[in-house]
Structure formats: structure tokens, C-alpha cells
Design a protein around this motif. Structure first.
Motif, mmCIF file in Angstrom:
data_model
loop_
_atom_site.group_PDB
_atom_site.id
_atom_site.type_symbol
_atom_site.label_atom_id
_atom_site.label_comp_id
_atom_site.label_asym_id
_atom_site.label_seq_id
_atom_site.Cartn_x
_atom_site.Cartn_y
_atom_site.Cartn_z
ATOM 1 N N PHE A 30 0.843 -1.194 0.000
ATOM 2 C CA PHE A 30 0.000 0.000 0.000
ATOM 3 C C PHE A 30 0.881 1.248 0.000
ATOM 4 O O PHE A 30 1.968 1.249 0.577
ATOM 5 C CB PHE A 30 -0.894 0.048 1.250
ATOM 6 N N LEU A 31 0.382 2.283 -0.622
ATOM 7 C CA LEU A 31 1.037 3.582 -0.538
ATOM 8 C C LEU A 31 0.200 4.465 0.385
ATOM 9 O O LEU A 31 -1.025 4.327 0.436
ATOM 10 C CB LEU A 31 1.135 4.212 -1.933
ATOM 11 N N VAL A 32 0.866 5.338 1.113
ATOM 12 C CA VAL A 32 0.164 6.233 2.037
ATOM 13 C C VAL A 32 0.129 7.615 1.389
ATOM 14 O O VAL A 32 1.180 8.196 1.118
ATOM 15 C CB VAL A 32 0.871 6.273 3.403
ATOM 16 N N ARG A 33 -1.066 8.111 1.136
ATOM 17 C CA ARG A 33 -1.185 9.349 0.363
ATOM 18 C C ARG A 33 -0.739 10.570 1.151
ATOM 19 O O ARG A 33 -0.353 11.577 0.571
ATOM 20 C CB ARG A 33 -2.627 9.546 -0.088
ATOM 21 N N GLY A 34 -0.852 10.482 2.465
ATOM 22 C CA GLY A 34 -0.605 11.672 3.272
ATOM 23 C C GLY A 34 0.597 11.537 4.178
ATOM 24 O O GLY A 34 1.569 10.832 3.876
ATOM 25 N N SER A 35 0.488 12.201 5.314
ATOM 26 C CA SER A 35 1.581 12.352 6.260
ATOM 27 C C SER A 35 2.189 11.023 6.689
ATOM 28 O O SER A 35 1.475 10.094 7.051
ATOM 29 C CB SER A 35 1.061 13.080 7.496
ATOM 30 N N PRO A 36 3.526 10.934 6.681
ATOM 31 C CA PRO A 36 4.170 9.737 7.251
ATOM 32 C C PRO A 36 4.136 9.751 8.778
ATOM 33 O O PRO A 36 4.585 8.796 9.412
ATOM 34 C CB PRO A 36 5.615 9.834 6.742
ATOM 35 N N TYR A 37 3.621 10.840 9.368
ATOM 36 C CA TYR A 37 3.659 10.965 10.835
ATOM 37 C C TYR A 37 2.375 10.482 11.499
ATOM 38 O O TYR A 37 2.282 10.483 12.716
ATOM 39 C CB TYR A 37 3.957 12.418 11.230
ATOM 40 N N ALA A 48 4.074 6.484 -7.347
ATOM 41 C CA ALA A 48 4.082 7.498 -6.277
ATOM 42 C C ALA A 48 5.030 7.087 -5.162
ATOM 43 O O ALA A 48 5.283 5.900 -4.963
ATOM 44 C CB ALA A 48 2.671 7.656 -5.722
ATOM 45 N N PRO A 49 5.558 8.083 -4.419
ATOM 46 C CA PRO A 49 6.391 7.731 -3.267
ATOM 47 C C PRO A 49 5.576 6.990 -2.203
ATOM 48 O O PRO A 49 4.349 7.087 -2.176
ATOM 49 C CB PRO A 49 6.876 9.085 -2.736
ATOM 50 N N ARG A 50 6.268 6.289 -1.340
ATOM 51 C CA ARG A 50 5.621 5.496 -0.300
ATOM 52 C C ARG A 50 4.696 6.339 0.571
ATOM 53 O O ARG A 50 3.612 5.905 0.951
ATOM 54 C CB ARG A 50 6.696 4.847 0.576
ATOM 55 N N PRO A 87 0.157 2.466 -14.132
ATOM 56 C CA PRO A 87 0.121 1.416 -13.107
ATOM 57 C C PRO A 87 -0.611 1.933 -11.863
ATOM 58 O O PRO A 87 -0.453 3.093 -11.490
ATOM 59 C CB PRO A 87 1.604 1.181 -12.803
ATOM 60 N N LEU A 88 -1.405 1.076 -11.235
ATOM 61 C CA LEU A 88 -2.215 1.493 -10.083
ATOM 62 C C LEU A 88 -1.846 0.696 -8.841
ATOM 63 O O LEU A 88 -1.622 -0.522 -8.913
ATOM 64 C CB LEU A 88 -3.710 1.225 -10.360
ATOM 65 N N ARG A 89 -1.831 1.396 -7.704
ATOM 66 C CA ARG A 89 -1.707 0.734 -6.401
ATOM 67 C C ARG A 89 -2.700 1.363 -5.451
ATOM 68 O O ARG A 89 -3.138 2.486 -5.657
ATOM 69 C CB ARG A 89 -0.295 0.907 -5.829
ATOM 70 N N PRO A 90 -3.037 0.641 -4.366
ATOM 71 C CA PRO A 90 -3.920 1.243 -3.372
ATOM 72 C C PRO A 90 -3.192 2.373 -2.646
ATOM 73 O O PRO A 90 -2.051 2.187 -2.205
ATOM 74 C CB PRO A 90 -4.219 0.096 -2.391
ATOM 75 N N GLY A 91 -3.841 3.513 -2.562
ATOM 76 C CA GLY A 91 -3.289 4.640 -1.819
ATOM 77 C C GLY A 91 -4.206 4.941 -0.643
ATOM 78 O O GLY A 91 -5.365 5.281 -0.826
ATOM 79 N N ILE A 92 -3.674 4.789 0.567
ATOM 80 C CA ILE A 92 -4.511 4.945 1.750
ATOM 81 C C ILE A 92 -4.623 6.409 2.134
ATOM 82 O O ILE A 92 -3.613 7.121 2.198
ATOM 83 C CB ILE A 92 -3.923 4.175 2.940
ATOM 84 N N THR A 93 -5.843 6.846 2.357
ATOM 85 C CA THR A 93 -6.063 8.230 2.752
ATOM 86 C C THR A 93 -6.176 8.348 4.264
ATOM 87 O O THR A 93 -5.522 9.183 4.875
ATOM 88 C CB THR A 93 -7.351 8.764 2.103
ATOM 89 N N PHE A 94 -7.051 7.530 4.868
ATOM 90 C CA PHE A 94 -7.193 7.596 6.319
ATOM 91 C C PHE A 94 -7.805 6.299 6.825
ATOM 92 O O PHE A 94 -8.289 5.469 6.060
ATOM 93 C CB PHE A 94 -8.060 8.794 6.746
ATOM 94 N N THR A 95 -7.774 6.154 8.169
ATOM 95 C CA THR A 95 -8.331 4.966 8.812
ATOM 96 C C THR A 95 -9.589 5.364 9.578
ATOM 97 O O THR A 95 -9.783 6.529 9.911
ATOM 98 C CB THR A 95 -7.296 4.367 9.776
ATOM 99 N N TYR A 96 -10.441 4.369 9.852
ATOM 100 C CA TYR A 96 -11.725 4.660 10.497
ATOM 101 C C TYR A 96 -11.705 4.458 12.007
ATOM 102 O O TYR A 96 -12.511 5.040 12.720
ATOM 103 C CB TYR A 96 -12.836 3.781 9.896
ATOM 104 N N LEU A 97 -10.829 3.590 12.489
ATOM 105 C CA LEU A 97 -10.810 3.305 13.919
ATOM 106 C C LEU A 97 -10.496 4.572 14.706
ATOM 107 O O LEU A 97 -9.585 5.319 14.362
ATOM 108 C CB LEU A 97 -9.734 2.250 14.214
#
Lengths: 465, 382
Positions: free
Chosen positions: A211-218, A250-252, A392-402
Motif C-alpha cells: 500500500f502507498l500512504v497518500r498523506g503524512s508519514p507521521y 508514487a512515493p511510499r 500502473p495502479l496501487r492502493p493509496g490509503i487516505t485515512f483509517t476509520y478506527l
């Protein structure tokens, strides 16, 4: 540098939209306020940096919003996207407050503009920040610092001291340093856990490593984990996250908006075996883009390829990486390391099944396939004009629900009943209360600002008590 | 003159500047968060590919106000390293060089500050020497008075011929440069006429796009920190008033037979004095802002060129005003020589320095007004 040894009235973990709204509200209510931001200064603000608008109910057009957008319509939209995974009381509270929050945010120095070029149908519902989310953040920081809020960067709240149902102190990591910061009230506004790949892997298995993380690595969920371990009641599906299909190059982390791809409806999408796996033309893209993250995540290797021909080139928003181009499909397949025979078969079958029709980019045009599985319901035009293009497509995570369950005062609920008297939460860390599933543009920012302001006000009140 | 050895050759530098601008416009066109800030981004959105001339055009639309850098989630230290004001400043400067007329003088843009200073010194020295050679050397330190006093030091026709030639040369060289710039932008069909010109004139006169969509110039954190627009207005309108003063004086001289110096309440003097004050306040303010600017928004490579231009304007105005005050004293001949020397150098160096920015910018604004950029863009997620 802020004094970490004094006892603050209000301590806020997280310096994004929610944290800053809380800081400003608490400071305006007379409290001494310290904001601890885990990121370095440039990356401050978590995913607020990548946002650009806020969904607000309003009874009449404003300078930057067309037409009315009533509370009931907002509620209908929210109920539809969440499929009922929402706390109606909190959701209705958020919507009611959203009417006023636009003006309040404006008074904190944030400026707005009419909706951006190339965004679908948001000109009535969503107020766009002039210059985007980072400009919005900059304005909030200016205001907060001007009011005397203290801000520490690269300072992460790693654990909480809770005693007798009350927050006492936060354990803070700043580089190699450790500090214990005491405060009379605490606001948790440190985002979700989408940047913690190990955490994601617990629910998604090894697939999460792709998975790629679309936003902040923090947004590593450090504080969320501490909250839940210290007795906060969870809310939202812990296994789910909002993900879209983005460019695999895209970057990680932190690729943001520019890595998104809008080309899917105008081509076909194949997995690494060269086979189609879903209807690319189910619905207008703004209503379908969020489905594709999960779809690609379910494919082998969590990779897929959107295949287009020359006719499609200018139909979608330009994106960061150029299309991979080839004069024929065989060369394209080799460029993508796909089996040329398999791709040729898929395209031939698709072309044979595509029925003629009147193509219309902006509407459900009924140009569809017949006798093909999976079908393509709209915009199905033969892929036959060189040059051929691929993304090429990969899943890009925007946010989590928990998240942590809260009440209308933004107080964090206890697993054993009741609420912590002086602990509050705002933003992505509690957004699952309102947005337990799905997504509607700009809702996250609304939740952040509304609950941030409430949390700040209530925290200042709790600190006086 | 060969390019300075420590600089890359002009064509390499131009290609590099365009390559970086093209890279950034590709990032920005996929984001568009800054479209409300100025004309650069809407102009960008009207395109998917960026030809060389189009990049030069986008660069000329940028005032380097810095708002977009403060807004940008992809600015350095992010790995995308998006710094639009810097990249476009680089390209603006390279395209002045590339479009300079004649091409042989393009190297004037390198180490421009030094060259302008030398031109100013030579100009002043030339007039001093001229007065001394053609007049009695004693005339340089004696008092002069009454109508025509200036022309006893230098005949009016000689002055007119010299400055007329310099002025016409500057106009010609700059016009050909701007024409080359305009021709490099892919042509538009239709949408000509006076309306775009009028729109561009209004946008230029108000510096509409200097100030980040109404917020004012910022720094890298978005603080509204400087007053470049205000000081630019002082400088620009000061320049126009001085130009008007010259025009009125010319009419006085030829049509009405009234010779300078004029009394203080006369129109050329009033216009020149007001303009002169503007040309002191404006350049001084702009220089001060330059020093105060956020280091992230400073442009060391262009510092010499911009500073030289501002100092030239300041010096022209200062000597002009000093001439007004001291015109009946023995200092007049010296001040007149200095003033004429600076004005002469200003004209001659104008096509090869910061002066051209206004013309390129205006041409870009005309183009912007002509473009139909209201066409619906493809739609995307919220």
C-alpha cells in the motif's frame, strides 16, 4: 522552546486542523495552551496539509459557495456514503455546527475561494481554502501563535498517565529526549494510524506492504493506541481504511493529490495476469474512485494497470507521472512486464463486446459492452488507436476509520462507561464516530474543525474546574 | 563578450530553466490548489503540455510574491521540491536573455549590476567631459540662471539628438525583444482587439496579481510581510510622472517656445517633482523589502540586476531633484552632467536589465486576457 516542566491548562497532541482549532478556542477561553506536533515544522499538520476544502451546511449562497445546502441534505449525503455507519446524534450535531464553523474559521484568518477548476459539483457544498490546506494551516498557526499558544515540533505524545478517570500527564518523545508534560486537560488530535504499515498488516496481511500512504508519514497512530490501551472506548471498523487507486510510481508516503488518477472510466483495468476484474464504467468517477483502492488491494501483488488508447488522452485530469506509451499493445505489455498474449486477448474480447454509442465524458453515456464479464457499463469505447497508454495502479490509503468514541462535548468515552472528565478528542482520531464508512469530500475537515473548537472550549472549561 | 566562465552557457541554462519549469507545471497542473492566487495557475490549467514559449509566458505572469510557496505541501524539503517562484524567476531571467535584441548583447544580462554601474559611471563622466570640452572648463563651476541656462552647457538640439537616439534605440531593442517573446508562444485564433489590451492595462496598472489572490505578498509561511505592491506603485507612477514632465517640457520648448528651467509651480516641474519623489520612495522601499524578504524567497542570482535597476532609478531621481533645488547655484553644471549621465545610461541599459520586466509582463497579461481559459476542465475527486 516551550517549558515542558510547567503544568499547562490545556495540552493538545497534534497540530492539524482539529488541534489548531482546539488550541485557538482554548486560548481564546483564557487557558494556557501547548500544542505538541509530532512532525517537523514543514510537515506540521498531518493530513490537513493535503486537504483543500470543508463541507459546510448553509441556508443561502455565500461569497464562495453557490446555492443553499441545508442540514437535511447534508445528513442525507452523510447517511448515504456511510451506509448508516454513523452516530446520528453526533452527525447531526456536526452538521448543525458546520453552518457556523465556516464563519469562525474565516475569523481565524483562513481565506476561501470558489471551488477549484476540475472538481465535480462541490461548488455548492464545499468551501475551498485559498491556496489549499497548507495555506489554511499557516493561517491557523499564525493566529494561534499570535494569541500566545505554544507549539513544539517533533514532539510526539507516546503515552498517557490517567488516574481516577482523569488525565494527569503525557509522556512525550522529542528525538532522544523524554519528557513528562502535565496539564489540567488534554485534547487528542493526532490523526489516524494509516502510516503504520505494521498496524495495517495486522488486518490486511502482507498485502499492506504494497500500500502507498497518500498523506503524512507521521500519522502512526501512536496516540490512538495509547488511548485505547488506557481505557478509551473504540469506535469504527478497525480493519477498514479509505483507499483509492493511485499511480503506482508514487512515493511510499506523502504523494498527496498529484498522484491520483482519473483515467479509469475511459479505459480498462487489468491485473498482472492481464485480466480485467471489475466494471470500470459503473458510475461517474467521483462516486467510484474510492472503490478502486480496495479493488486493486485485492489483486495479486496489489497492482493493476489502466490501459487506454489515444482517444482517451485528454479526457481526464493530468497527473504527476506521464502515461507509459507504446505504438502497439504488444510493446505496451512488454513495458509493463505483462504477458502480451494475455493483454491482447483481453483487449480483443473487450473491443468485440463494446457496443457503438454516443460517447459523453461527463454523463452516464450508456456506451457499454455486451456479453462480457465483467461488463463495462459506460464509456466503453474500443481500444484501438495508437499510441496506447498505461498507468500502473496501487492502493493509496487516505485515512483509517478506527477511533475513540466521544460525546457532544468531545469528551473521550470510557470502555467501562461514562467519559474521561478532562480528556477530549477531535479530528481523524475520532472521525469514525461520524464517518464510520465511506467518504464525502470535505467531511473530515468539518469534523476536525467542529470537534476541535468544541474540544478546545470544553478543555478550557475543564481546566478551570 | 563571451559568457562569464563560472556560468553555464546561455542555451544550457535556458534549457535547464525550462526543464525545471516544465517539471513543476506538471506537478502543479495535477494539484491546482493555488489557482486562486494569481494568473500563472489558471493559465497553466488551460494546458496539458508546455511548449518552450508557453513556459516563458507563464514565467512572465509570476511576480514572485511567494504565496504559492507557502501554500505548497510539496515545497522543499518534500521530495517533489516544488518551488515555483524560484523556478519561474530563473526562467524569466533566462528568457530575457534568450529574447534580447540584438542577440550579441544578451550577455549584458550576466553580471548585470556591474555593467549597469559601469554604464552609469561612463555616462556621467562623458557628460562632464563633454561640458568641459565644449564649454569653458570654468563654466562647470560657475553660476548660471534664467531661461535656457541648461542649454548654455549643452545645446538643446545636441541634447535632443543624443537622448532621442538613445531613447529610440531602447524602444526599438525592447520592442524587438518582446516581439520575439510573443512569437515563441503558440498563436491564438481570434480574441484580438482592444478589450484584452484594456484588461491587461488595468491588471498591470493595479498590479492585480502581485499579492496572492488579495492577501498581499507573503513569506514561505504565508505571513503577509511586505509592501512590494505599494512601493512598486510609487516607482511606476513616479516614472510615468517624470516621463509626462519630459513630454510637457518638450511641448513647451517647441510649441510654445518656452525654455527650461521653469519656475517651481510650472507643470513640468510639478510633475517631475512628484514623479521624482515617487522614484525615491518606490525604489528605496523596494530595496528595503528586498533585504527584509524571507531568505527562501530571495533570489541571489538576480540580486545584482534588480538592485542596479532600483539604484539607477533612485540616482536619476535624486540628481534630478537636486538639480531642481540647486539649479541657480554653482553646483548646477555638475548635477546636470550627473543627471543626464544617469538618464542616458538608464536608456541605453534598459533593454538589457530589469527594466524589460514591465514590458514582458504586460505582453504576458495581454496574452492572458486573450486566452479563453474558462473552458471546463475534466472533473475529479473532492
Amino acid at each position: 522552546m516551550a517549558d515542558l516542566t510547567q503544568t499547562w491548562d490545556v495540552l493538545i497532541a497534534g497540530g492539524g486542523n482539529a488541534g489548531l482549532c482546539a488550541a485557538i478556542a482554548a486560548r481564546r477561553a483564557g487557558a494556557s495552551v501547548l500544542v505538541l506536533e509530532a512532525a517537523p515544522k514543514f510537515y506540521r499538520g498531518g493530513n490537513t496539509r493535503h486537504t483543500r476544502n470543508m463541507r459546510c451546511a448553509h441556508d443561502a449562497a455565500t461569497a464562495t459557495l453557490t446555492g443553499p445546502y441545508g442540514e437535511d441534505e447534508f445528513w442525507d449525503d452523510l447517511r448515504r456514503v456511510t451506509e448508516g455507519e454513523t452516530d446520528e446524534s453526533l452527525a447531526r450535531f456536526t452538521i448543525a455546527e458546520s453552518k457556523e464553523i465556516l464563519g469562525w474559521i474565516g475569523r481565524q484568518g483562513v481565506r476561501f475561494q470558489p471551488s477549484l477548476g476540475g472538481t465535480l459539483g462541490l461548488d455548492r457544498t464545499n468551501a475551498f481554502f485559498l491556496g489549499g490546506g497548507r495555506a489554511m494551516l499557516n493561517a491557523l498557526y499564525r493566529t494561534a501563535l499570535g494569541l500566545g499558544v505554544a507549539v513544539e515540533y517533533e514532539a510526539e505524545v507516546a503515552d498517557l498517565e490517567i488516574d481516577g478517570g482523569k488525565f494527569r500527564a503525557a509522556h512525550v518523545r522529542r528525538g532522544d529526549q523524554r519528557a513528562r508534560v502535565q496539564a489540567k486537560a488534554f485534547v487528542a488530535a493526532a490523526g489516524g494510524f494509516e502510516a503504520d504499515i505494521d498496524w495495517l498488516a495486522r488486518h490486511w496481511g502482507e498485502a499492506a506492504r504494497n500500500f502507498l500512504v497518500r498523506g503524512s508519514p507521521y500519522n502512526r497512530g501512536t496516540l490512538l493506541k495509547a488511548l485505547l490501551e488506557r481505557g478509551a472506548e473504540p469506535v469504527g471498523d478497525p480493519t477498514q481504511c479509505h483507499a483509492v487507486a493511485i499511480d503506482a510510481r508514487a512515493p511510499r508516503f506523502d504523494g498527496g493529490i498529484v498522484t491520483r488518477l482519473d483515467c479509469v472510466p475511459f479505459g480498462i483495468v487489468v491485473d498482472r495476469e492481464g485480466r480485467r476484474f471489475h466494471d470500470e464504467g459503473e458510475d461517474l468517477w467521483p462516486r467510484r474512485y474510492a472503490v478502486w483502492g480496495r479493488l486493486v488491494a485485492a489483486q495479486p501483488g496489489q497492482i493493476a494497470y489502466c490501459i487506454l488508447d489515444a482517444k482517451a488522452r485528454e479526457l481526464y485530469m493530468p497527473s504527476l507521472y506521464p502515461a507509459i506509451e507504446a505504438p502497439d499493445l504488444r510493446t505496451l505489455a512488454l513495458e509493463l512486464s505483462l504477458d502480451p498474449g494475455a493483454l491482447a486477448r483481453t483487449v480483443d474480447e473487450f473491443n468485440a463486446a463494446a457496443r457503438p454509442g454516443k460517447f459523453d465524458r461527463d454523463a452516464l453515456d450508456g456506451c457499454r459492452t455486451e456479453g462480457l464479464a465483467p461488463r463495462k457499463s459506460h464509456w466503453a469505447r474500443r481500444i484501438d488507436q495508437a499510441p496506447f497508454l498505461a498507468y500502473p495502479l496501487r492502493p493509496g490509503i487516505t485515512f483509517t476509520y478506527l477511533g475513540a468514541r466521544v460525546d457532544r462535548q468531545a469528551r473521550v468515552a470510557r470502555k467501562d462507561g461514562g467519559a474521561f472528565a478532562n480528556m477530549f478528542a477531535a479530528g481523524e482520531i475520532m472521525a469514525g464516530n461520524v464517518l464510520g464508512r465511506g467518504y464525502a469530500a470535505g467531511v473530515g475537515m468539518t469534523i476536525g474543525a467542529v470537534f476541535g473548537r468544541v474540544a478546545g472550549t470544553e478543555a478550557a472549561r475543564a481546566a478551570r474546574a | 563578450m563571451p559568457p562569464a566562465p563560472d556560468l553555464p552557457s546561455a542555451t544550457d541554462a535556458l534549457a535547464q530553466a525550462r526543464a525545471e519549469a516544465r517539471r513543476l507545471m506538471t506537478v502543479c497542473n495535477a494539484c491546482r490548489y493555488c489557482e486562486g492566487r494569481c494568473a500563472v495557475f489558471p493559465a497553466m490549467e488551460a494546458r496539458r503540455q508546455f511548449a518552450d514559449g508557453e513556459l516563458d509566458y507563464l514565467a512572465q505572469l509570476c511576480h514572485a510574491c511567494g504565496a504559492c510557496l507557502g501554500d505548497c505541501q510539496f515545497a522543499p524539503p518534500h521530495e517533489f521540491k516544488v518551488d515555483v517562484p524560484r523556478a519561474l524567476a530563473e526562467l524569466r531571467w533566462e528568457s530575457y536573455r534568450a529574447h534580447a535584441w540584438p542577440r550579441a548583447l544578451a550577455p549584458m544580462f550576466a553580471r548585470n549590476g556591474l555593467k549597469v554601474a559601469v554604464a552609469a559611471a561612463l555616462g556621467a563622466a562623458g557628460f562632464l567631459a563633454g561640458f568641459a570640452l565644449f564649454d569653458e572648463p570654468a563654466a562647470l563651476v560657475s553660476r548660471h540662471g534664467g531661461p535656457g541656462a541648461f542649454y548654455r552647457l549643452m545645446p538643446h538640439n545636441a541634447m535632443l539628438a543624443l537622448f532621442g537616439a538613445a531613447f529610440l534605440y531602447a524602444v526599438l531593442a525592447m520592442a524587438l525583444g518582446v516581439r520575439s517573446f510573443q512569437r515563441a508562444i503558440p498563436q491564438l485564433d481570434g480574441a484580438g482587439g482592444a478589450r484584452p489590451l484594456w484588461q491587461a492595462a488595468r491588471d498591470a496598472a493595479s498590479l492585480r496579481y502581485l499579492g496572492g489572490g488579495g492577501e498581499g505578498c507573503g513569506d514561505a509561511e504565508g505571513r503577509v510581510a511586505d509592501r512590494r505592491r505599494l512601493y512598486h506603485h510609487f516607482a511606476f507612477y513616479g516614472f510615468l510622472l517624470c516621463f509626462a514632465a519630459t513630454c510637457v517640457a518638450t511641448v513647451n520648448h517647441y510649441a510654445l517656445g518656452r525654455l527650461a528651467p521653469y519656475p517651481w509651480y510650472d507643470l513640468p516641474v510639478v510633475l517631475g517633482t512628484l514623479g521624482g519623489v515617487g522614484l525615491l520612495v518606490g525604489p528605496a522601499g523596494l530595496l528595503a523589502e528586498k533585504w527584509r524578504r524571507d531568505p527562501e524567497l530571495q533570489d541571489p542570482a538576480r540580486f545584482g540586476m534588480e538592485t542596479a535597476f532600483l539604484l539607477m532609478l533612485f540616482a536619476v531621481s535624486l540628481t534630478g531633484l537636486a538639480l531642481l533645488v540647486l539649479r541657480y547655484t554653482a553646483a548646477m553644471p555638475l548635477l546636470l552632467a550627473l543627471h543626464l549621465g544617469f538618464v542616458f545610461a538608464l536608456f541605453l541599459t534598459a533593454p538589457y536589465g530589469k527594466f524589460v520586466h514591465g514590458l514582458y509582463r504586460f505582453a504576458a497579461l495581454v496574452r492572458y486576457a486573450r486566452e479563453h481559459h474558462g473552458a471546463a476542465a475534466p472533473e475529479t475527486e473532492g
